[in-house]
Motif scaffolding. Sequence first.
Motif, short mmCIF file in Angstrom:
data_model
loop_
_atom_site.label_atom_id
_atom_site.label_comp_id
_atom_site.label_asym_id
_atom_site.label_seq_id
_atom_site.Cartn_x
_atom_site.Cartn_y
_atom_site.Cartn_z
N PRO A 210 0.82 -1.23 0.00
CA PRO A 210 0.00 0.00 0.00
C PRO A 210 0.84 1.27 0.00
CG PRO A 210 -0.78 -1.57 1.65
CD PRO A 210 0.55 -2.07 1.17
N ALA A 211 2.14 1.17 0.39
CA ALA A 211 2.99 2.36 0.45
C ALA A 211 4.31 2.09 -0.27
CB ALA A 211 3.25 2.73 1.91
N PRO A 212 4.27 2.03 -1.60
CA PRO A 212 5.49 1.67 -2.35
C PRO A 212 6.64 2.64 -2.17
CG PRO A 212 3.74 2.42 -3.83
CD PRO A 212 3.11 2.23 -2.50
N CYS A 248 7.24 -5.74 5.59
CA CYS A 248 6.96 -4.72 6.61
C CYS A 248 5.86 -3.76 6.16
CB CYS A 248 8.23 -3.94 6.93
SG CYS A 248 9.49 -4.90 7.82
N TYR A 249 5.95 -3.32 4.91
CA TYR A 249 4.98 -2.32 4.43
C TYR A 249 3.68 -2.94 3.93
CZ TYR A 249 7.97 1.54 5.44
OH TYR A 249 8.71 2.48 6.12
N SER A 250 3.54 -4.23 4.19
CA SER A 250 2.25 -4.89 3.98
C SER A 250 1.54 -5.09 5.32
CB SER A 250 2.46 -6.25 3.30
OG SER A 250 3.00 -6.08 2.01
N THR A 251 2.18 -4.63 6.42
CA THR A 251 1.59 -4.75 7.75
C THR A 251 1.01 -3.40 8.18
OG1 THR A 251 3.52 -4.10 9.06
CG2 THR A 251 3.41 -6.40 8.31
N THR A 252 0.36 -3.39 9.32
CA THR A 252 -0.21 -2.15 9.86
C THR A 252 0.80 -1.37 10.70
OG1 THR A 252 -1.04 -3.37 11.78
CG2 THR A 252 -2.55 -3.10 9.91
N ASN A 253 1.99 -1.95 10.91
CA ASN A 253 3.02 -1.26 11.70
C ASN A 253 4.39 -1.47 11.05
OD1 ASN A 253 4.66 -0.07 13.65
ND2 ASN A 253 3.50 -0.92 15.37
N PRO A 254 4.60 -0.84 9.90
CA PRO A 254 5.86 -1.05 9.18
C PRO A 254 7.09 -0.57 9.94
CG PRO A 254 4.60 0.72 8.17
CD PRO A 254 3.70 0.07 9.16
N CYS A 270 11.24 -12.68 10.97
CA CYS A 270 9.79 -12.64 10.75
C CYS A 270 9.44 -11.94 9.44
CB CYS A 270 9.10 -11.93 11.92
SG CYS A 270 9.36 -12.70 13.54
N ALA A 271 10.22 -10.95 9.08
CA ALA A 271 9.96 -10.17 7.86
C ALA A 271 10.50 -10.85 6.62
CB ALA A 271 10.56 -8.78 7.99
N VAL A 281 1.70 -14.70 5.99
CA VAL A 281 2.47 -14.81 7.23
C VAL A 281 2.06 -13.69 8.18
CG1 VAL A 281 4.78 -14.70 8.24
CG2 VAL A 281 4.41 -15.89 6.07
N ASP A 282 1.83 -14.02 9.44
CA ASP A 282 1.46 -13.02 10.44
C ASP A 282 2.74 -12.41 11.01
OD1 ASP A 282 0.38 -11.50 12.53
OD2 ASP A 282 -1.33 -12.87 12.67
N VAL A 283 3.29 -11.43 10.28
CA VAL A 283 4.59 -10.86 10.60
C VAL A 283 4.61 -10.19 11.97
CG1 VAL A 283 6.34 -9.18 9.89
CG2 VAL A 283 5.15 -10.56 8.17
N LEU A 284 3.61 -9.41 12.29
CA LEU A 284 3.62 -8.64 13.54
C LEU A 284 3.52 -9.54 14.77
CD1 LEU A 284 1.49 -5.50 12.59
CD2 LEU A 284 3.98 -5.75 12.67
N LYS A 285 2.70 -10.58 14.70
CA LYS A 285 2.62 -11.50 15.84
C LYS A 285 3.93 -12.24 16.02
CE LYS A 285 -2.37 -12.24 16.06
NZ LYS A 285 -3.49 -13.22 15.98
#
Length: 471
Positions: A210-212, A248-254, A270-271, A281-285
Amino acid sequence: MDSTLPLCLLVALLLVAHSVQGVVVSVAEGRQPWNIKGDVLVLDVSSLRYQGNHPVFPAITSADACEAYCMQTVGCSGWTFCSNKDGCGSGCDQYVAQNKPMTIPMGNNVNPTVPAKEWYQRTSIQSFGPWGPTANCKQSCGTTSDGSYSCKSAGKWPYGMCTLKVLKDAGKPQYWNQNAGEGWVSGWISIPSQCKGTTPRACQRCLQTPAPDKCITCALNPKLKISLLDQVLGGQYPLQAYDGCGSCYSTTNPDKCSDCLFNKKACAACATLTPQLGQKVDVLKCIDCSNKYGPTYTNACTECAELDAKQGAVDKCLGCVARASKVACSDNGWPTTCFNPATGSGVCATCASTAYDYETCVKCVERKPFSQDCGSCGTLSDAVQQTKCYNCVKTATSYTTACFDCINYLKDSKQVDQCYACVANPKTSAEGRQWCFGCQNWCNTFDTRGQCNTCLHTPAANYIDACACKS
């Protein structure tokens, strides 16, 4: 696709488009059965990696694999693969005479399977390395490295050779000739100017977020820079730190995620997980898990994050890790006394995904002494088998993997019961329990196996010599 291409034109075009700073950009690639012009960035990827006994990464055998290495290498905009088993093109002998193959200095404390340190300083690698079929390294490559190469007859280049190149203009590729009969397959990769300085694969992943713009800035961060050799040694599938920015930039907390990458924390793993097709993959968890429990839990945390979130498996797995952490230890001895996250990873993922009774599986993990069978039992094909296996582990009261072995490998129900009885018998020595399954293999009859089981009651330095049937 098969690396042997028809003589007719073959072009593959992939576009990943996104709006970056208001401009639609894309990563594009194409392919032709010819030798593309360009400056050599890496002469041959295969020969840079050990190819002797038990190689970590196999030799490159397809154009697709060669292209994948270009996608993960900074500055690569073209690649050439030799698909003809009799060799490709000409000029190999003359080139090698001017660009001597790289060698491993043989001497005390030198590992002939590890690249020389100076290789990591190179910004281009224009010589053959010492390993693999393209370097003529066969049986001897496990112990020696003479830097030999394998130019074919008439100066042809070797089959399987994968060359990475820097093209003058990837948008307008040029070729040495258009003779498809030479056996070459080449491709070009064009990335938008904003991505210059990172890999085509990292750019492609960023363009899908969402944020290239911010993602590309992340991928260009000098803290993520690695050597050219490291970029091609990692294999074509594992993700690099550059690629982690896309995660990272596919998560809600990059920011939390990129902090792991920039500071080379354990949570960076994780990333850089490589998801299976259709998997998320649930990167943030995963990051929260790694930060909470520390580096030794990295494998356990990543394995949880890769599970199917829709079925609640990720949370169940992390719940198992939380409970296991309360009884965990760093014991690497034998028999194992308790759950060691550095060596016992995979168990919680099994409890959350394939075990029929999650609670029984987790209680097994919490129990001391810990048994690797806690995870193995959860992989058995049905609930009845799993229950029987877990009951066996609980009864054993000492470390053993025999419970799983008894039911997974023995097909006769009498043998299974006899094997389990041996494990559960309080007279069986703690070390001897591990050999209860062995008695079923060492002896041919019910009675002789029973005698073998009885022998296990007495501690022995070598149970095979002491208890195995002699005929």
